[in-house]
Design a protein around this motif. Structure first.
Motif, PDB file in Angstrom:
ATOM      1  N   LYS A   8     -10.154  25.056  -0.591  1.00  0.00           N
ATOM      2  CA  LYS A   8     -10.035  24.371  -1.863  1.00  0.00           C
ATOM      3  C   LYS A   8      -8.925  23.332  -1.781  1.00  0.00           C
ATOM      4  CE  LYS A   8      -9.470  25.115  -6.748  1.00  0.00           C
ATOM      5  NZ  LYS A   8      -9.155  26.025  -7.805  1.00  0.00           N
ATOM      6  N   LYS A   9      -9.221  22.110  -2.209  1.00  0.00           N
ATOM      7  CA  LYS A   9      -8.230  21.053  -2.207  1.00  0.00           C
ATOM      8  C   LYS A   9      -7.328  21.197  -3.426  1.00  0.00           C
ATOM      9  CE  LYS A   9     -11.587  17.906  -0.244  1.00  0.00           C
ATOM     10  NZ  LYS A   9     -12.331  16.693  -0.478  1.00  0.00           N
ATOM     11  N   SER A  10      -6.071  20.950  -3.217  1.00  0.00           N
ATOM     12  CA  SER A  10      -5.086  21.084  -4.284  1.00  0.00           C
ATOM     13  C   SER A  10      -4.912  19.755  -5.018  1.00  0.00           C
ATOM     14  CB  SER A  10      -3.751  21.516  -3.686  1.00  0.00           C
ATOM     15  OG  SER A  10      -2.743  21.457  -4.658  1.00  0.00           O
ATOM     16  N   GLY A  11      -4.650  19.842  -6.308  1.00  0.00           N
ATOM     17  CA  GLY A  11      -4.382  18.645  -7.097  1.00  0.00           C
ATOM     18  C   GLY A  11      -3.082  17.976  -6.695  1.00  0.00           C
ATOM     19  N   TRP A  12      -2.109  18.801  -6.231  1.00  0.00           N
ATOM     20  CA  TRP A  12      -0.831  18.235  -5.794  1.00  0.00           C
ATOM     21  C   TRP A  12      -1.008  17.408  -4.527  1.00  0.00           C
ATOM     22  CZ3 TRP A  12       2.768  17.857  -9.154  1.00  0.00           C
ATOM     23  CH2 TRP A  12       2.892  18.803 -10.151  1.00  0.00           C
ATOM     24  N   ILE A  13      -1.914  17.818  -3.668  1.00  0.00           N
ATOM     25  CA  ILE A  13      -2.189  17.042  -2.453  1.00  0.00           C
ATOM     26  C   ILE A  13      -2.795  15.694  -2.839  1.00  0.00           C
ATOM     27  CG2 ILE A  13      -3.520  16.980  -0.299  1.00  0.00           C
ATOM     28  CD1 ILE A  13      -1.234  18.974  -0.252  1.00  0.00           C
ATOM     29  N   PHE A  14      -3.658  15.678  -3.832  1.00  0.00           N
ATOM     30  CA  PHE A  14      -4.253  14.434  -4.314  1.00  0.00           C
ATOM     31  C   PHE A  14      -3.174  13.492  -4.862  1.00  0.00           C
ATOM     32  CE2 PHE A  14      -6.407  12.011  -7.741  1.00  0.00           C
ATOM     33  CZ  PHE A  14      -7.216  11.233  -6.924  1.00  0.00           C
ATOM     34  N   VAL A  15      -2.258  14.033  -5.656  1.00  0.00           N
ATOM     35  CA  VAL A  15      -1.162  13.222  -6.198  1.00  0.00           C
ATOM     36  C   VAL A  15      -0.290  12.690  -5.064  1.00  0.00           C
ATOM     37  CG1 VAL A  15       0.932  13.311  -7.608  1.00  0.00           C
ATOM     38  CG2 VAL A  15      -1.170  14.393  -8.422  1.00  0.00           C
ATOM     39  N   LEU A  16      -0.035  13.516  -4.054  1.00  0.00           N
ATOM     40  CA  LEU A  16       0.747  13.082  -2.903  1.00  0.00           C
ATOM     41  C   LEU A  16       0.042  11.950  -2.163  1.00  0.00           C
ATOM     42  CD1 LEU A  16       3.231  13.567  -1.091  1.00  0.00           C
ATOM     43  CD2 LEU A  16       1.799  15.141   0.225  1.00  0.00           C
ATOM     44  N   PHE A  17      -1.260  12.080  -1.951  1.00  0.00           N
ATOM     45  CA  PHE A  17      -2.031  11.025  -1.293  1.00  0.00           C
ATOM     46  C   PHE A  17      -1.949   9.731  -2.099  1.00  0.00           C
ATOM     47  CE2 PHE A  17      -3.423  14.039   1.609  1.00  0.00           C
ATOM     48  CZ  PHE A  17      -4.347  13.531   2.510  1.00  0.00           C
ATOM     49  N   LEU A  18      -2.113   9.818  -3.428  1.00  0.00           N
ATOM     50  CA  LEU A  18      -2.022   8.621  -4.272  1.00  0.00           C
ATOM     51  C   LEU A  18      -0.645   7.984  -4.188  1.00  0.00           C
ATOM     52  CD1 LEU A  18      -3.935   9.552  -7.535  1.00  0.00           C
ATOM     53  CD2 LEU A  18      -4.664   8.039  -5.707  1.00  0.00           C
ATOM     54  N   PHE A  19       0.395   8.801  -4.247  1.00  0.00           N
ATOM     55  CA  PHE A  19       1.753   8.269  -4.171  1.00  0.00           C
ATOM     56  C   PHE A  19       1.998   7.558  -2.844  1.00  0.00           C
ATOM     57  CE2 PHE A  19       6.288   8.775  -3.201  1.00  0.00           C
ATOM     58  CZ  PHE A  19       6.821   8.076  -4.275  1.00  0.00           C
ATOM     59  N   ILE A  20       1.573   8.163  -1.756  1.00  0.00           N
ATOM     60  CA  ILE A  20       1.741   7.553  -0.437  1.00  0.00           C
ATOM     61  C   ILE A  20       0.950   6.248  -0.351  1.00  0.00           C
ATOM     62  CG2 ILE A  20       1.221   7.838   2.026  1.00  0.00           C
ATOM     63  CD1 ILE A  20       1.945  10.814   1.647  1.00  0.00           C
ATOM     64  N   GLY A  21      -0.273   6.229  -0.884  1.00  0.00           N
ATOM     65  CA  GLY A  21      -1.083   5.012  -0.876  1.00  0.00           C
ATOM     66  C   GLY A  21      -0.448   3.892  -1.675  1.00  0.00           C
ATOM     67  N   ILE A  22       0.128   4.221  -2.833  1.00  0.00           N
ATOM     68  CA  ILE A  22       0.782   3.209  -3.663  1.00  0.00           C
ATOM     69  C   ILE A  22       2.016   2.659  -2.963  1.00  0.00           C
ATOM     70  CG2 ILE A  22       2.095   2.882  -5.801  1.00  0.00           C
ATOM     71  CD1 ILE A  22       0.171   4.884  -7.112  1.00  0.00           C
ATOM     72  N   VAL A  23       2.829   3.540  -2.401  1.00  0.00           N
ATOM     73  CA  VAL A  23       4.071   3.101  -1.758  1.00  0.00           C
ATOM     74  C   VAL A  23       3.789   2.247  -0.525  1.00  0.00           C
ATOM     75  CG1 VAL A  23       6.115   3.918  -0.517  1.00  0.00           C
ATOM     76  CG2 VAL A  23       5.455   4.988  -2.662  1.00  0.00           C
ATOM     77  N   ILE A  24       2.898   2.706   0.334  1.00  0.00           N
ATOM     78  CA  ILE A  24       2.590   1.935   1.548  1.00  0.00           C
ATOM     79  C   ILE A  24       1.908   0.621   1.184  1.00  0.00           C
ATOM     80  CG2 ILE A  24       1.183   1.912   3.647  1.00  0.00           C
ATOM     81  CD1 ILE A  24       1.806   4.888   3.941  1.00  0.00           C
ATOM     82  N   GLY A  25       0.989   0.653   0.231  1.00  0.00           N
ATOM     83  CA  GLY A  25       0.331  -0.583  -0.191  1.00  0.00           C
ATOM     84  C   GLY A  25       1.306  -1.571  -0.799  1.00  0.00           C
ATOM     85  N   GLY A  26       2.203  -1.097  -1.645  1.00  0.00           N
ATOM     86  CA  GLY A  26       3.203  -1.976  -2.246  1.00  0.00           C
ATOM     87  C   GLY A  26       4.137  -2.563  -1.204  1.00  0.00           C
ATOM     88  N   PHE A  27       4.543  -1.731  -0.229  1.00  0.00           N
ATOM     89  CA  PHE A  27       5.394  -2.225   0.840  1.00  0.00           C
ATOM     90  C   PHE A  27       4.682  -3.312   1.658  1.00  0.00           C
ATOM     91  CE2 PHE A  27       6.583  -1.947   5.352  1.00  0.00           C
ATOM     92  CZ  PHE A  27       7.893  -2.374   5.268  1.00  0.00           C
ATOM     93  N   LEU A  28       3.427  -3.067   2.008  1.00  0.00           N
ATOM     94  CA  LEU A  28       2.689  -4.059   2.797  1.00  0.00           C
ATOM     95  C   LEU A  28       2.455  -5.343   2.010  1.00  0.00           C
ATOM     96  CD1 LEU A  28       0.085  -1.818   4.652  1.00  0.00           C
ATOM     97  CD2 LEU A  28       2.135  -2.903   5.582  1.00  0.00           C
ATOM     98  N   GLY A  29       2.188  -5.236   0.713  1.00  0.00           N
ATOM     99  CA  GLY A  29       2.016  -6.421  -0.113  1.00  0.00           C
ATOM    100  C   GLY A  29       3.275  -7.263  -0.169  1.00  0.00           C
ATOM    101  N   THR A  30       4.421  -6.603  -0.296  1.00  0.00           N
ATOM    102  CA  THR A  30       5.697  -7.321  -0.310  1.00  0.00           C
ATOM    103  C   THR A  30       6.022  -7.886   1.067  1.00  0.00           C
ATOM    104  OG1 THR A  30       6.470  -5.820  -2.023  1.00  0.00           O
ATOM    105  CG2 THR A  30       8.140  -7.102  -0.882  1.00  0.00           C
ATOM    106  N   TYR A  31       5.723  -7.145   2.106  1.00  0.00           N
ATOM    107  CA  TYR A  31       6.010  -7.576   3.472  1.00  0.00           C
ATOM    108  C   TYR A  31       5.210  -8.826   3.839  1.00  0.00           C
ATOM    109  CZ  TYR A  31       6.628  -7.327   8.526  1.00  0.00           C
ATOM    110  OH  TYR A  31       6.927  -7.609   9.823  1.00  0.00           O
ATOM    111  N   PHE A  32       3.941  -8.877   3.435  1.00  0.00           N
ATOM    112  CA  PHE A  32       3.086 -10.010   3.785  1.00  0.00           C
ATOM    113  C   PHE A  32       3.098 -11.115   2.740  1.00  0.00           C
ATOM    114  CE2 PHE A  32       0.846  -6.655   6.331  1.00  0.00           C
ATOM    115  CZ  PHE A  32       1.160  -7.202   7.568  1.00  0.00           C
TER     116      PHE A  32
END
Length: 82
Positions: free
Chosen positions: A3-27
């Protein structure tokens, strides 16, 4: 049964937002990938001033296209996770 946990989903979203925001600022200075930094800034600044207590809080959310792509990739990775 896995069973997938909701906290894992939130963690995945947070990591995606942070990495995406960093790459957007970097480029942002790149002539080819500068479109990744196109986005909007949302601010919320509630302020309450009573004679005894003063409350002031600032919340700033900056989202760009790279963050949205990061969110979509995080959702895709979460769904593929077993």
């Amino acid at each position: 049964m896995n069973k997938k946990s909701g906290w894992i989903f939130v963690l995945f979203l947070f990591i995606g937002i942070v990495i995406g925001g960093f790459l957007g600022t970097y480029f942002a200075e790149s002539p080819i990938l500068s479109w990744l930094n196109y986005g909007q800034v949302f601010t919320l600044s509630p302020e309450f001033n009573f004679s005894i207590i003063e409350f002031d809080m600032n919340l700033k959310i900056s989202i760009n296209l790279a963050s949205i792509i990061g969110i979509l990739l995080a959702i895709f990775a979460y769904r593929k996770m077993k």
